[in-house]
Enzyme design. Structure first.
Site, mmCIF file in Angstrom:
data_model
loop_
_atom_site.group_PDB
_atom_site.id
_atom_site.type_symbol
_atom_site.label_atom_id
_atom_site.label_comp_id
_atom_site.label_asym_id
_atom_site.label_seq_id
_atom_site.Cartn_x
_atom_site.Cartn_y
_atom_site.Cartn_z
ATOM 1 N N ASP A 37 2.349 -2.691 -7.229
ATOM 2 C CA ASP A 37 3.125 -1.453 -7.321
ATOM 3 C C ASP A 37 2.728 -0.744 -8.612
ATOM 4 O O ASP A 37 2.114 -1.360 -9.494
ATOM 5 C CB ASP A 37 4.636 -1.765 -7.345
ATOM 6 C CG ASP A 37 5.489 -0.604 -6.834
ATOM 7 O OD1 ASP A 37 6.044 -0.710 -5.724
ATOM 8 O OD2 ASP A 37 5.591 0.419 -7.538
ATOM 9 N N ASN A 90 0.870 0.019 2.073
ATOM 10 C CA ASN A 90 2.203 0.582 2.295
ATOM 11 C C ASN A 90 2.604 1.663 1.292
ATOM 12 O O ASN A 90 3.416 2.522 1.611
ATOM 13 C CB ASN A 90 3.205 -0.589 2.234
ATOM 14 C CG ASN A 90 4.622 -0.121 2.032
ATOM 15 O OD1 ASN A 90 5.282 0.324 2.976
ATOM 16 N ND2 ASN A 90 5.104 -0.200 0.794
ATOM 17 N N TYR A 156 2.525 15.536 3.662
ATOM 18 C CA TYR A 156 2.915 14.202 4.157
ATOM 19 C C TYR A 156 2.475 14.027 5.611
ATOM 20 O O TYR A 156 1.888 13.016 5.982
ATOM 21 C CB TYR A 156 4.440 14.046 4.023
ATOM 22 C CG TYR A 156 4.964 12.658 4.295
ATOM 23 C CD1 TYR A 156 5.076 11.724 3.273
ATOM 24 C CD2 TYR A 156 5.348 12.272 5.578
ATOM 25 C CE1 TYR A 156 5.577 10.445 3.523
ATOM 26 C CE2 TYR A 156 5.847 11.006 5.838
ATOM 27 C CZ TYR A 156 5.963 10.096 4.805
ATOM 28 O OH TYR A 156 6.449 8.829 5.063
ATOM 29 N N LYS A 160 -0.327 11.349 6.929
ATOM 30 C CA LYS A 160 0.034 10.267 7.855
ATOM 31 C C LYS A 160 -0.756 10.385 9.165
ATOM 32 O O LYS A 160 -1.151 9.374 9.750
ATOM 33 C CB LYS A 160 1.545 10.263 8.109
ATOM 34 C CG LYS A 160 2.395 9.928 6.867
ATOM 35 C CD LYS A 160 2.091 8.539 6.285
ATOM 36 C CE LYS A 160 3.074 8.146 5.185
ATOM 37 N NZ LYS A 160 2.778 6.859 4.559
ATOM 38 N N ILE A 189 13.959 5.452 7.360
ATOM 39 C CA ILE A 189 14.382 4.096 6.994
ATOM 40 C C ILE A 189 15.156 4.173 5.683
ATOM 41 O O ILE A 189 14.762 4.919 4.767
ATOM 42 C CB ILE A 189 13.140 3.184 6.798
ATOM 43 C CG1 ILE A 189 12.201 3.255 8.022
ATOM 44 C CG2 ILE A 189 13.566 1.741 6.505
ATOM 45 C CD1 ILE A 189 12.749 2.746 9.331
ATOM 46 N N THR A 191 15.683 3.624 2.434
ATOM 47 C CA THR A 191 15.006 3.148 1.225
ATOM 48 C C THR A 191 15.156 4.217 0.140
ATOM 49 O O THR A 191 15.530 5.362 0.435
ATOM 50 C CB THR A 191 13.493 2.934 1.461
ATOM 51 O OG1 THR A 191 12.864 4.230 1.512
ATOM 52 C CG2 THR A 191 13.196 2.156 2.720
HETATM 53 P P1 NAP Z 1 9.990 3.421 -1.587
HETATM 54 O O1 NAP Z 1 11.242 2.618 -1.445
HETATM 55 O O2 NAP Z 1 9.975 4.605 -2.470
HETATM 56 O O3 NAP Z 1 8.821 2.398 -1.992
HETATM 57 C C1 NAP Z 1 7.524 2.844 -2.248
HETATM 58 C C2 NAP Z 1 6.975 2.068 -3.422
HETATM 59 O O4 NAP Z 1 5.641 2.528 -3.663
HETATM 60 C C3 NAP Z 1 7.782 2.322 -4.704
HETATM 61 O O5 NAP Z 1 7.945 1.126 -5.429
HETATM 62 C C4 NAP Z 1 6.881 3.296 -5.448
HETATM 63 O O6 NAP Z 1 7.052 3.238 -6.843
HETATM 64 C C5 NAP Z 1 5.514 2.806 -5.045
HETATM 65 N N1 NAP Z 1 4.497 3.797 -5.287
HETATM 66 C C6 NAP Z 1 4.618 5.150 -5.368
HETATM 67 N N2 NAP Z 1 3.445 5.713 -5.647
HETATM 68 C C7 NAP Z 1 2.558 4.698 -5.764
HETATM 69 C C8 NAP Z 1 1.174 4.640 -6.072
HETATM 70 N N3 NAP Z 1 0.474 5.755 -6.335
HETATM 71 N N4 NAP Z 1 0.564 3.437 -6.111
HETATM 72 C C9 NAP Z 1 1.274 2.309 -5.861
HETATM 73 N N5 NAP Z 1 2.580 2.295 -5.599
HETATM 74 C C10 NAP Z 1 3.218 3.481 -5.544
HETATM 75 O O7 NAP Z 1 9.514 3.958 -0.168
HETATM 76 P P2 NAP Z 1 9.528 3.302 1.300
HETATM 77 O O8 NAP Z 1 10.493 4.077 2.107
HETATM 78 O O9 NAP Z 1 9.658 1.821 1.246
HETATM 79 O O10 NAP Z 1 8.074 3.736 1.784
HETATM 80 C C11 NAP Z 1 7.010 2.817 1.952
HETATM 81 C C12 NAP Z 1 6.023 3.437 2.921
HETATM 82 O O11 NAP Z 1 6.657 3.674 4.171
HETATM 83 C C13 NAP Z 1 5.463 4.795 2.457
HETATM 84 O O12 NAP Z 1 4.082 4.872 2.786
HETATM 85 C C14 NAP Z 1 6.249 5.808 3.276
HETATM 86 O O13 NAP Z 1 5.538 6.997 3.480
HETATM 87 C C15 NAP Z 1 6.419 5.019 4.565
HETATM 88 N N6 NAP Z 1 7.527 5.478 5.382
HETATM 89 C C16 NAP Z 1 8.803 5.509 4.898
HETATM 90 C C17 NAP Z 1 9.832 6.006 5.675
HETATM 91 C C18 NAP Z 1 11.251 6.082 5.199
HETATM 92 O O14 NAP Z 1 12.063 6.774 5.842
HETATM 93 N N7 NAP Z 1 11.653 5.384 4.147
HETATM 94 C C19 NAP Z 1 9.545 6.453 6.975
HETATM 95 C C20 NAP Z 1 8.224 6.414 7.440
HETATM 96 C C21 NAP Z 1 7.222 5.916 6.635
HETATM 97 P P3 NAP Z 1 8.042 4.314 -7.537
HETATM 98 O O15 NAP Z 1 9.405 4.022 -7.011
HETATM 99 O O16 NAP Z 1 7.880 4.029 -8.992
HETATM 100 O O17 NAP Z 1 7.521 5.669 -7.124
#
Ligand code: NAP
Length: 249
Positions: A37, A90, A156, A160, A189, A191
């Protein structure tokens, strides 16, 4: 025997949300996990949670928008565990919201750098390491917005959608060499990614899911785990929504 026993797995963005759930799921199934991360504290928390359950992991700081840091991440896996078998790419960000004709160019470049180029840089170094390890599995974290649009999120949505094409290409190029690649498409989701949305928007988003709720990170991790395991041995080049029915509308 656990389904990922002794496999070595990288998870990016594993300090939070879906990535943390995937890292925990991999470790529970016997994988040795490189938790990665940009945020060191949250990444180390994931390592601690894995250790509390008796799992094996360590943390490597990596900003996926840097090719060099992706290369170092893969080398860390090889140096520490001697191989690389699984990568869940991810890490991702939501980015600014604005209509395409007004979208800030800097915000576009940032989202593409993390959500699309970041995955290319990852697989660019993961694939040679997997070939040297006798094969492997790649799971790229796309979104429902990899197959439909969402007003005011052009960067975004484009990133994707791009991930689905990249995933197909890996499947074509490396299928016979023992590497499978698939993309996962979560709907909304619960998060920290959604923490900037107000209550009204959250309620509207909930109503867009036929199951009447948003998803949990663990529900995405279940699908990622299956795709990463030998149970999915004939599955490659595909896109799997995990969306509470969102795309059925
Ligand atoms: P999250 O809780 O914000 O977790 C993402 C993690 O990635 C955070 O720890 C973030 O750190 C880290 N990160 C951000 N920029 C980064 C970089 N340049 N290099 C390495 N790590 C980095 O988000 P999540 O919802 O779990 O999302 C994970 C994945 O699922 C993403 O690709 C997102 O697009 C996808 N997704 C999420 C949803 C949703 O509704 N949550 C839906 C569809 C797809 P910081 O917190 O310090 O930024």
């Amino acid at each position: 025997m656990k389904i990922l026993q002794d496999k070595v797995a990288i998870v990016t963005g594993a300090g939070s949300g879906i990535g943390r759930s995937v890292a925990l799921a991999y470790a529970r199934e016997g994988a040795k996990v490189i938790v990665s991360d940009t945020d060191e504290d949250s990444g180390r928390d994931t390592v601690r949670l894995i250790a509390e359950e008796g799992g094996d992991s360590f943390f490597v700081k990596c900003d996926v928008s840097s090719p060099e840091e992706n290369e170092s991440l893969v080398w860390a896996a090889i140096d520490h565990y001697g191989a690389l078998h699984i990568a869940c790419n991810n890490a991702g960000i939501g980015g600014a919201m604005a209509p395409t004709g007004m979208y800030p160019v800097e915000a576009w470049n940032k989202v593409i750098a993390v959500n699309l180029s970041g995955v290319f840089y990852g697989v660019r170094y993961q694939i040679p390491a997997m070939l040297n390890s006798g094969g492997g599995v790649i799971v790229n974290m796309a979104s429902i917005l990899g197959s439909v649009g969402f007003a005011n999120s052009p960067a975004y949505v484009a990133a994707k959608h791009g991930l689905l094409g990249l995933t197909k290409n890996i499947a074509l190029e490396y299928g016979e060499k023992g590497i499978r690649a698939n993309a996962v498409g979560p709907a909304f989701i619960k998060t920290p990614l959604l923490k900037y949305l107000d209550e009204q928007t959250m309620q509207w988003l909930v109503s867009r899911h036929p199951v009447g709720r948003m998803g949990e990170p663990e529900e995405v991790a279940e699908l990622v785990l299956w795709l990463s395991s030998p149970k999915a041995s004939f599955v490659t080049g595909a896109y799997y929504p995990v969306d509470g029915g969102y795309l059925a509308q």
